[in-house]
Design an enzyme around this catalytic site. Structure first.
Site, PDB file in Angstrom:
ATOM      1  N   GLY A   1       0.251  -1.525   0.488  1.00 53.85           N
ATOM      2  CA  GLY A   1      -0.129   0.049   0.155  1.00 53.85           C
ATOM      3  C   GLY A   1       0.972   1.257   0.192  1.00 53.85           C
TER       4      GLY A   1
ATOM      5  N   GLY B   1       0.286   5.709   0.693  1.00 50.80           N
ATOM      6  CA  GLY B   1      -0.229   7.212   1.394  1.00 50.80           C
ATOM      7  C   GLY B   1       0.435   7.943   0.987  1.00 50.80           C
ATOM      8  N   GLY B   2       0.058   9.311   1.913  1.00 53.36           N
ATOM      9  CA  GLY B   2       0.833  10.587   1.598  1.00 53.36           C
ATOM     10  C   GLY B   2       2.123   9.964   1.551  1.00 53.36           C
TER      11      GLY B   2
ATOM     12  N   GLY C   1       4.332   7.732   2.092  1.00 54.15           N
ATOM     13  CA  GLY C   1       5.447   7.298   1.122  1.00 54.15           C
ATOM     14  C   GLY C   1       5.077   5.845   0.638  1.00 54.15           C
ATOM     15  CE  LYS C   2       6.349   3.104  -4.582  1.00 53.58           C
ATOM     16  NZ  LYS C   2       6.736   2.902  -5.189  1.00 53.58           N
TER      17      LYS C   2
ATOM     18  CE  LYS D   1       3.768   5.152   7.892  1.00 53.68           C
ATOM     19  NZ  LYS D   1       2.672   5.631   8.739  1.00 53.68           N
TER      20      LYS D   1
ATOM     21  CG  ASP E   1      -4.935  12.226  10.396  1.00 48.78           C
ATOM     22  OD1 ASP E   1      -5.843  12.771  10.423  1.00 48.78           O
ATOM     23  OD2 ASP E   1      -3.839  12.015   9.700  1.00 48.78           O
TER      24      ASP E   1
END
Length: 965
Positions: free
Chosen positions: A642, A644-645, A647-648, A663, A759
């Site tokens: 997966g 996201g903002g 990274g991978k 991450k 968040d």
């Protein structure tokens, strides 16, 4: 010069010792090859019995070692010794070893060596309750004499080796409580499989991660299987009709999987089956007619979606039935009074169905009946004789809408049992001793007994524990002058429907056991020498390490033992001694270097200007780039799970077999070194079952990587959207809400200083293999360094749709900001919709549509169709009320997370849910700067943000984001 003289001195000493050894070797009766293997094991393990310092394992016996007449080692039994270390590959040298039992030593770790397949004489291999990990070696299929294989309660991963099918003499196979995965292996061509184990009596494979369908070929009429335990896995597809061919089956557990379709009619051929668990699957179609299963005691088919025109009459023909559990199965119609007259019936739990009419228990009922639980049905009258002795619960039925009878409320009945003391004089024991049933103060051998499928459900009947106690005393009486008495206590059903009992075994004639006594008891319980009464079903024991040996040690110490050890290893060869010396010195140097590294585990921290001091971490490892590159197979595409903002995200496997999510920050998302250090220092403080754990990090070679525990079922966002394939009914959603709330409460109330997540969103709530919720992604978290102040002044950061409007407008971040975000997540659990869709804010939309005078508050159009139609209105309304309270505009009007937890627990109690049980897409983030702010969810603001602009510099995805391969 000094180093050279040291080597010369050591060589001289070794030469003298080796000469002495050559003189004394003739006195060694133990086979020299076996002796060498035991020496190798001794070098690997800590906390061995002191007798292992002796000179001759067979002639001057070492505790836990048994030898035959030829002085060959045939048995190693060292259960509950608190051993630490790994299993040496040199064990292959014990060519006549028949029994290896190292159970209940949690400090034994690492992988099983491939060389274990060389133990051709091994008939019993028991490693229950250790810390072994990695793959089960395929060489285990070479153990042609193996009869008993128990590797349960470890950390093994990967598939069951197909070679296990070659174990033609295997009777007992227990691989439960690991992390095994993949399909169940079956034979094809020259490849063996489980279907070849026709003489096996026990397949105990529950509580793993097996997936795929149960193969038709797995079962045949040639099998002699008694126990088939596959509960709590990820199996899919239909139950194969061939299961009905195995007519020797007594216990079948297929519950807590994702099996679907109709239940085959061939199941009624299992006429010897006494326990049948099919609950918590996705079965559909008609209820199977099980008439003729005359030995059936326990039937649980709950939480499936069957079709039924009338209440099944065949249930009243099951004359051996003690327990009927069919909650949330779409049952309807009236219950025939004959059901309650079954002579052995103890419990009837039929909550959450469509049962109607009159509940008639007046005509006749079993003398053993203890509970009738029919909550959440449509029963309008209840007929019973006065003074009935059983408990009835009819909450949320028409009969209780205007009534206040006892049966219209839940009456908790806590039952505690402990073996009573004999009629003897009680004495005052010291603080660390325990009084036995015979009133003697002692240090008992303790652990927990888990019964995987008891045939009874009445835990208040003390006679069942008395029968178990008598059976155990009778079984252990073969060990004369070893056991004085036993105590059983604290019976309870856990979340897997196992009956758990605390066991204490007290020593005879003294206040402690010696090591031989402990290994004898451990082996009797680990290899099933003790057989409980039939109504208790299959069991396992999880023992504790015993530490109360007299003086902390027993056994002899021989002054010449070290000389013999060196002599056996060196065999008098001078060249070998020289090699050993060089190796020892090199090893000492290497260990010294490693010790320096361990004393400064962050010595590799980059010495850049803005990195700050070495981070103060707790239980978190600093990985090198090369290590993480290796664990992810060079960050291969097959390990990509997966993004996201940030990274991978990659899946990795550590050397001990632990799966992790790594991450890896992309260049644009990298933080300053000081910010990165602060983040990992915060993360290292979290230790809670509902918070994702940080395993380590990497800050080398220009990389910023965070290593988290691997959460296999991805995010709540994915589950609600259907991407993960996980079906979430109402009760599962309640459990997820409770888990996430507990995680947040932990951050607010139990971390010092408190943490505000900042968040909270469905993308940052992850689901583990049991769908337990874990709060993740702390990239925006803030520490409440001044908790008395009540807030933190900070720039506005977060995700639009979840962000607290009060924080947005004041820039004052409080714990209530997380509460607001959690309220949005609660609405997501109800609707499965994103907070902002096409410029419309779900909070505002639902508030405008709401009419509290209506049964479902007039928001039925918002409810996720995937939630079953039989959702309890009262729990639904209370859940919505709680969500709206969390979404109050003013933070002071919102509850604390502790209050949220308590209210969800109350809601779950209404629904009969046990509260003690336990992404590829990212949301638009917002980062503001100081200044004047509008309300973030005004029409103008929503249009602005829904237009695709992202004023934030990064969006964090959860550590397990999109963790679907």
């Amino acid at each position: 010069m000094i180093q050279t003289r040291r080597i010369q001195f050591i060589i001289f000493c070794l030469l003298i010792i080796s000469m002495q050894v050559l003189v004394n070797l003739e006195a060694l009766t133990t086979n020299s090859g076996d002796y060498g293997v035991l020496v190798s094991l001794k070098e690997e393990w800590e906390n061995l019995p002191p007798s292992w310092d002796g000179s001759d394992p067979c002639g001057d016996p070492w505790e836990g070692i048994d030898c035959n007449d030829n002085s060959r080692v045939i048995s190693i039994k060292l259960s509950s010794m608190n051993l630490k270390g790994e299993l040496s590959g040199d064990i292959e040298g014990l060519s006549e070893l028949q029994i290896l039992d190292l159970s209940y030593n949690k400090g034994l770790t690492g992988s099983l060596p491939q060389s274990i397949g060389s133990l051709k004489s091994l008939s019993i291999l028991i490693l229950v309750g250790c810390g072994f990990s990695g793959l089960i070696p395929d060489t285990i299929g070479s153990l042609s004499q193996l009869n008993f294989l128990a590797l349960n309660i470890n950390n093994f991963i990967g598939p069951i080796p197909a070679s296990v099918g070659n174990l033609s003499k295997l009777s007992w196979l227990d691989l439960a409580d690991n992390r095994l995965s993949g399909p169940l292996p079956i034979s094809h061509g020259s490849t063996p499989g489980l279907d070849m184990l026709v003489h096996a009596k026990h397949f105990h494979l529950g509580r793993n991660q097996f997936s795929g369908e149960i193969p038709d070929q797995l079962f045949s009429s040639n099998m002699t299987l008694k126990h088939l335990l596959l509960e709590q896995n990820k199996l899919t597809g239909k139950i194969p009709p061939t299961l009905g061919l195995v007519q020797t089956l007594e216990v079948v557990r297929l519950d807590r999987n994702s099996l679907d379709g109709s239940i085959p009619s061939t199941l009624k051929n299992l006429t010897l089956t006494s326990e049948l668990f099919l609950s918590n699957n996705e079965f559909t179609g008609p209820l199977p007619n099980l008439a003729g299963m005359n030995d059936l005691n326990y039937l649980d088919m709950s939480n499936n979606t069957f079709s039924s025109d009338d209440f099944p009459r065949w249930l009243s023909t099951l004359q051996s039935l003690t327990t009927l559990v069919m909650e949330n199965t779409q049952l309807q119609g009236e219950i025939p009074p004959t059901l309650f007259s079954l002579v052995q019936l103890q419990t009837v739990r039929l909550r959450g169905n469509k049962i109607n009419g009159t509940l008639d228990v007046a005509s006749n009922y079993s003398s053993q009946l203890k509970l009738i639980d029919l909550q959440n049905n449509s029963i309008d009258s209840f007929t019973v004789r006065p003074g009935y002795p059983f408990q009835t619960i009819l909450m949320h039925n028409p009969v209780c809408y205007e009534g206040s009878e006892d049966y219209c409320g839940v009456v908790p009945k806590n039952f505690g049992y402990s073996t009573p003391q004999d009629n003897c004089h009680r004495t005052q024991c010291s603080s660390d001793q325990i009084p036995s049933p015979t009133c003697k103060c002692a240090y008992p051998y303790t652990g927990d007994l888990f019964f995987r499928a008891p045939s009874f459900s009445d835990l208040t009947n003390t006679s069942i524990y008395e029968s178990l106690q008598k059976s155990m005393i009778s079984s252990l009486s073969r060990y004369q002058e070893l056991v004085d008495s036993i105590s059983l206590s604290n019976p309870e059903k856990n979340s897997d429907d196992y009956l758990v009992l605390r066991l204490q075994v007290f020593p005879f004639g003294q206040d402690h056991f010696n090591r031989t006594g402990i290994t004898t008891l451990g082996f009797a319980l680990s290899n099933q020498t003790f057989k409980p009464p039939p109504n208790f079903g299959p069991f396992f024991f999880n023992g504790e390490s015993y530490i109360h040996f007299e003086g902390g040690s027993t056994g002899s110490h021989k002054s010449i033992s070290k000389g013999i050890i060196i002599g056996a290893a060196a065999a008098g060869a001078i060249l070998l001694i020289l090699s050993i010396v060089v190796g020892v010195l090199a090893c000492q140097k290497k260990r010294a270097q490693e010790a320096v590294k361990k004393s400064d585990p962050f010595a590799t921290w980059d010495s850049v200007k803005d990195s700050g001091d070495v981070p103060q971490l707790k239980g978190v490892k600093c990985f090198t780039f090369e290590e993480l590159k290796k664990y992810t197979n060079n960050f291969s595409a097959s390990n990509y799970i997966g993004s996201g903002g940030y990274g991978k995200v990659y899946r990795g496997t550590l050397p001990d077999g632990q799966l992790v999510a790594i991450k890896r920050a992309e260049q644009a998302s990298k933080q300053g070194a000081l910010e990165f250090k602060t983040e990992i220092e915060i993360l290292s403080r979290f230790h809670h079952k509902n918070v994702v754990s940080l395993v380590g990090f990497c800050f080398r070679q220009g990389e910023q990587m965070l290593v988290y525990e691997y959460i296999p079922n991805g995010s709540l966002k994915e589950a609600l959207s259907g991407k993960s394939g996980i079906m979430l009914d109402w009760k599962k959603r309640l459990r997820i809400a409770l888990g996430a709330a507990r995680g947040l409460q932990y951050l607010h109330d139990h971390v010092d200083p408190p943490i505000i997540h900042r968040d909270i969103k469905s993308n940052n709530i992850l689901l583990d293999e049991h769908l337990n919720a874990k709060v993740g992604d702390f990239g925006l978290s803030k520490t409440m360094n001044e908790p008395d102040k009540g807030y933190v002044s900070t720039q506005v950061k977060g995700t639009m749709g979840y962000m607290d409007p009060e924080y947005y407008t004041t820039q004052q971040l409080t714990e209530k900001s997380d509460v607001y975000s959690f309220g949005v997540v609660m609405l997501e659990l109800i609707t499965a919709r994103s907070p902002i869709v096409k410029g419309k804010y779900i909070v505002k939309e639902m508030k405008q549509a709401m009419d509290k005078s209506k049964d479902m508050y007039n928001i039925g159009n918002f409810v996720d169709p995937a939630i079953p139609s039989n959702i309890t209105p009262i729990s639904f309304r209370k859940f919505v009320d709680l969500a709206l309270t969390c979404l109050e505009e003013a933070g002071d009007n919102r509850p604390t997370m502790g209050e949220v937890v308590k209210e969800i627990e109350n809601i779950m109690e209404i629904d009969g849910v046990n509260s003690s049980v336990e992404s590829r897409s990212t949301s638009v983030s917002h980062e503001g700067t100081s200044g004047t702010f509008d309300h973030p969810y005004s029409e103008e603001s929503l249009m602005r943000h829904s237009g695709g602009t992202n004023s934030g510099k990064r969006t964090n995805s959860s550590p397990g984001a999109s963790q679907q391969p």
